[in-house]
Design a protein around this motif. Structure first.
Motif, PDB file in Angstrom:
ATOM      1  N   HIS A  68      -4.777  16.574   1.377  1.00  0.00           N
ATOM      2  CA  HIS A  68      -4.911  15.743   0.179  1.00  0.00           C
ATOM      3  C   HIS A  68      -4.328  14.364   0.496  1.00  0.00           C
ATOM      4  N   ILE A  69      -5.164  13.326   0.378  1.00  0.00           N
ATOM      5  CA  ILE A  69      -4.750  11.969   0.713  1.00  0.00           C
ATOM      6  C   ILE A  69      -4.953  11.069  -0.499  1.00  0.00           C
ATOM      7  N   LYS A  70      -3.960  10.216  -0.735  1.00  0.00           N
ATOM      8  CA  LYS A  70      -4.031   9.275  -1.852  1.00  0.00           C
ATOM      9  C   LYS A  70      -3.479   7.934  -1.379  1.00  0.00           C
ATOM     10  N   ARG A  71      -4.130   6.842  -1.823  1.00  0.00           N
ATOM     11  CA  ARG A  71      -3.642   5.487  -1.518  1.00  0.00           C
ATOM     12  C   ARG A  71      -3.744   4.636  -2.765  1.00  0.00           C
ATOM     13  N   GLN A  72      -2.665   3.906  -3.059  1.00  0.00           N
ATOM     14  CA  GLN A  72      -2.656   2.936  -4.149  1.00  0.00           C
ATOM     15  C   GLN A  72      -2.279   1.578  -3.577  1.00  0.00           C
ATOM     16  N   VAL A  73      -2.865   0.524  -4.164  1.00  0.00           N
ATOM     17  CA  VAL A  73      -2.570  -0.837  -3.741  1.00  0.00           C
ATOM     18  C   VAL A  73      -1.963  -1.584  -4.912  1.00  0.00           C
ATOM     19  N   LYS A  74      -0.917  -2.368  -4.637  1.00  0.00           N
ATOM     20  CA  LYS A  74      -0.276  -3.214  -5.644  1.00  0.00           C
ATOM     21  C   LYS A  74      -0.099  -4.608  -5.051  1.00  0.00           C
ATOM     22  N   LYS A  79       3.638  13.844   1.623  1.00  0.00           N
ATOM     23  CA  LYS A  79       4.505  12.951   2.383  1.00  0.00           C
ATOM     24  C   LYS A  79       4.179  11.519   1.982  1.00  0.00           C
ATOM     25  N   TYR A  80       5.205  10.765   1.625  1.00  0.00           N
ATOM     26  CA  TYR A  80       5.034   9.415   1.105  1.00  0.00           C
ATOM     27  C   TYR A  80       5.392   8.379   2.155  1.00  0.00           C
ATOM     28  N   SER A  81       4.609   7.290   2.202  1.00  0.00           N
ATOM     29  CA  SER A  81       4.937   6.127   3.026  1.00  0.00           C
ATOM     30  C   SER A  81       4.362   4.893   2.352  1.00  0.00           C
ATOM     31  N   GLU A  82       4.845   3.731   2.759  1.00  0.00           N
ATOM     32  CA  GLU A  82       4.304   2.499   2.206  1.00  0.00           C
ATOM     33  C   GLU A  82       4.337   1.396   3.254  1.00  0.00           C
ATOM     34  N   GLU A  83       3.443   0.433   3.059  1.00  0.00           N
ATOM     35  CA  GLU A  83       3.350  -0.749   3.927  1.00  0.00           C
ATOM     36  C   GLU A  83       3.288  -1.971   3.038  1.00  0.00           C
ATOM     37  N   SER A  84       4.012  -3.024   3.405  1.00  0.00           N
ATOM     38  CA  SER A  84       3.961  -4.286   2.666  1.00  0.00           C
ATOM     39  C   SER A  84       3.629  -5.405   3.634  1.00  0.00           C
ATOM     40  N   SER A  85       2.858  -6.385   3.151  1.00  0.00           N
ATOM     41  CA  SER A  85       2.530  -7.544   3.968  1.00  0.00           C
ATOM     42  C   SER A  85       2.190  -8.720   3.063  1.00  0.00           C
ATOM     43  N   THR A  86       2.343  -9.918   3.620  1.00  0.00           N
ATOM     44  CA  THR A  86       1.920 -11.128   2.927  1.00  0.00           C
ATOM     45  C   THR A  86       0.475 -11.385   3.323  1.00  0.00           C
ATOM     46  N   ASN A 142     -10.168  -9.663   0.332  1.00  0.00           N
ATOM     47  CA  ASN A 142     -11.077  -8.514   0.240  1.00  0.00           C
ATOM     48  C   ASN A 142     -10.516  -7.510  -0.756  1.00  0.00           C
ATOM     49  N   TYR A 143     -11.404  -6.965  -1.569  1.00  0.00           N
ATOM     50  CA  TYR A 143     -11.007  -5.949  -2.545  1.00  0.00           C
ATOM     51  C   TYR A 143     -11.005  -4.587  -1.871  1.00  0.00           C
ATOM     52  N   GLU A 144      -9.905  -3.871  -2.030  1.00  0.00           N
ATOM     53  CA  GLU A 144      -9.775  -2.509  -1.507  1.00  0.00           C
ATOM     54  C   GLU A 144      -9.416  -1.604  -2.677  1.00  0.00           C
ATOM     55  N   ALA A 145     -10.299  -0.700  -3.016  1.00  0.00           N
ATOM     56  CA  ALA A 145     -10.070   0.200  -4.147  1.00  0.00           C
ATOM     57  C   ALA A 145      -9.039   1.257  -3.788  1.00  0.00           C
ATOM     58  N   ASP A 146      -8.307   1.703  -4.798  1.00  0.00           N
ATOM     59  CA  ASP A 146      -7.429   2.866  -4.624  1.00  0.00           C
ATOM     60  C   ASP A 146      -8.311   4.085  -4.369  1.00  0.00           C
ATOM     61  N   TYR A 147      -7.776   5.082  -3.705  1.00  0.00           N
ATOM     62  CA  TYR A 147      -8.565   6.308  -3.524  1.00  0.00           C
ATOM     63  C   TYR A 147      -7.666   7.529  -3.485  1.00  0.00           C
ATOM     64  N   GLU A 148      -8.299   8.642  -3.796  1.00  0.00           N
ATOM     65  CA  GLU A 148      -7.645   9.946  -3.723  1.00  0.00           C
ATOM     66  C   GLU A 148      -8.734  10.947  -3.394  1.00  0.00           C
ATOM     67  N   ASP A 149      -8.496  11.768  -2.365  1.00  0.00           N
ATOM     68  CA  ASP A 149      -9.541  12.697  -1.943  1.00  0.00           C
ATOM     69  C   ASP A 149      -8.934  13.837  -1.135  1.00  0.00           C
ATOM     70  N   GLN A 162       0.854  -1.184   0.000  1.00  0.00           N
ATOM     71  CA  GLN A 162       0.000   0.000   0.000  1.00  0.00           C
ATOM     72  C   GLN A 162       0.890   1.234   0.000  1.00  0.00           C
ATOM     73  N   LEU A 163       0.654   2.115  -0.966  1.00  0.00           N
ATOM     74  CA  LEU A 163       1.418   3.343  -1.102  1.00  0.00           C
ATOM     75  C   LEU A 163       0.534   4.498  -0.650  1.00  0.00           C
ATOM     76  N   PHE A 164       1.050   5.330   0.254  1.00  0.00           N
ATOM     77  CA  PHE A 164       0.266   6.431   0.820  1.00  0.00           C
ATOM     78  C   PHE A 164       0.941   7.762   0.548  1.00  0.00           C
ATOM     79  N   TRP A 165       0.140   8.755   0.190  1.00  0.00           N
ATOM     80  CA  TRP A 165       0.594  10.141   0.089  1.00  0.00           C
ATOM     81  C   TRP A 165      -0.357  10.977   0.933  1.00  0.00           C
TER      82      TRP A 165
END
Length: 189
Positions: free
Chosen positions: A117-123, A42-49, A100-107, A35-38
Motif C-alpha cells: 500500500h503506497i500513498k503520497r501527498q504533496v504540500k 512506513k513514513y518518509s518525507e522530502e522537502s525542496s525549494t 508541473n502539477y503532481e497529483a496526490d495518489y494512493e494505491d 512530499q509525504l510518503f507512506w
C-alpha cells in the motif's frame, strides 16, 4: 494555487501584494514543496525549494530569444526569486509562477512478496520577503556570478560578490518575511 487555464499539468502560484509608492522596495520569494510518503505504514518525507517556470511573470522573466541563441543563463541562486519595484511602483500586483502539477495518489500494488500500500501527498509553502537594498545587491551579485558562464570559461571577467563591509567579508542587510503554513495540494476533479 490553481491549474493554469488550458494546461491541466501546470500548477500556477498567484501571489498578491501591494507596493509602497513612497519608497524604493526590493522583494524576493521562494516556493517549497514537501512530499509525504507512506509505504506499508512506513513514513518518509522530502522537502525542496522549487525551480519555477517564469514564462508568465514579466517581473522575473527578463530573457529574450537572443539569450537562448547565445546560451545565456538566467537562473536564480538557490531558487530564491528577487526583483525591485521599478515596474510596479505603488501598485497592487500578482506574481504568477508555474510548476508541473503532481497529483496526490494512493494505491495498492501487487509484488512478489504480497500487496504493498503506497500513498503520497504533496504540500507547498510560500515565503515572500521584503529585502533591504544591501541584501538585494548581495543576492544580485550571487546571481550574476552563477549566471556568468562566460566568466567561468575564462572568456569574461569574474564578477565580484557585493559587500558593504569595510576590511572584512560579508554583507550587512536584512529582510522581513511572510511565510504561509503548508498548503495542501490541489485535488483532481
Amino acid at each position: 494555487m490553481a491549474l493554469k487555464d488550458g494546461e491541466p499539468n501546470l500548477l500556477q502560484f498567484r501571489i498578491g501584494f501591494t507596493d509602497n509608492a513612497q519608497t524604493k522596495d526590493y522583494y524576493a520569494l521562494k516556493v517549497e514543496r514537501k512530499q509525504l510518503f507512506w509505504n506499508d505504514g512506513k513514513y518518509s518525507e522530502e522537502s525542496s525549494t522549487l525551480a519555477l517556470n517564469l514564462d508568465d511573470e514579466p517581473l522575473l522573466n527578463t530573457s529574450s530569444g537572443l539569450d537562448d541563441i547565445l546560451m545565456i543563463e538566467n537562473g536564480f541562486y538557490r531558487n530564491l526569486y528577487y526583483w525591485d519595484d521599478t515596474k510596479i511602483k505603488g501598485k497592487s500586483y500578482t506574481v504568477r509562477l508555474n510548476t508541473n502539477y503532481e497529483a496526490d495518489y494512493e494505491d495498492d500494488f501487487i509484488t512478489p512478496d504480497g500487496t504493498e500500500h503506497i500513498k503520497r501527498q504533496v504540500k507547498y509553502r510560500i515565503s515572500l520577503y521584503s529585502l533591504s537594498e544591501e541584501f538585494y545587491r548581495y543576492l544580485k551579485s550571487l546571481n550574476d556570478q552563477k549566471n556568468n558562464g562566460l566568466g567561468n570559461s575564462e572568456l569574461a571577467p569574474i564578477r565580484s560578490t557585493y559587500t558593504n563591509v569595510i576590511n572584512g567579508i560579508g554583507v550587512v542587510g536584512g529582510c522581513r518575511m511572510f511565510q504561509t503554513k503548508w498548503i495542501d495540494n490541489l485535488q483532481e476533479n
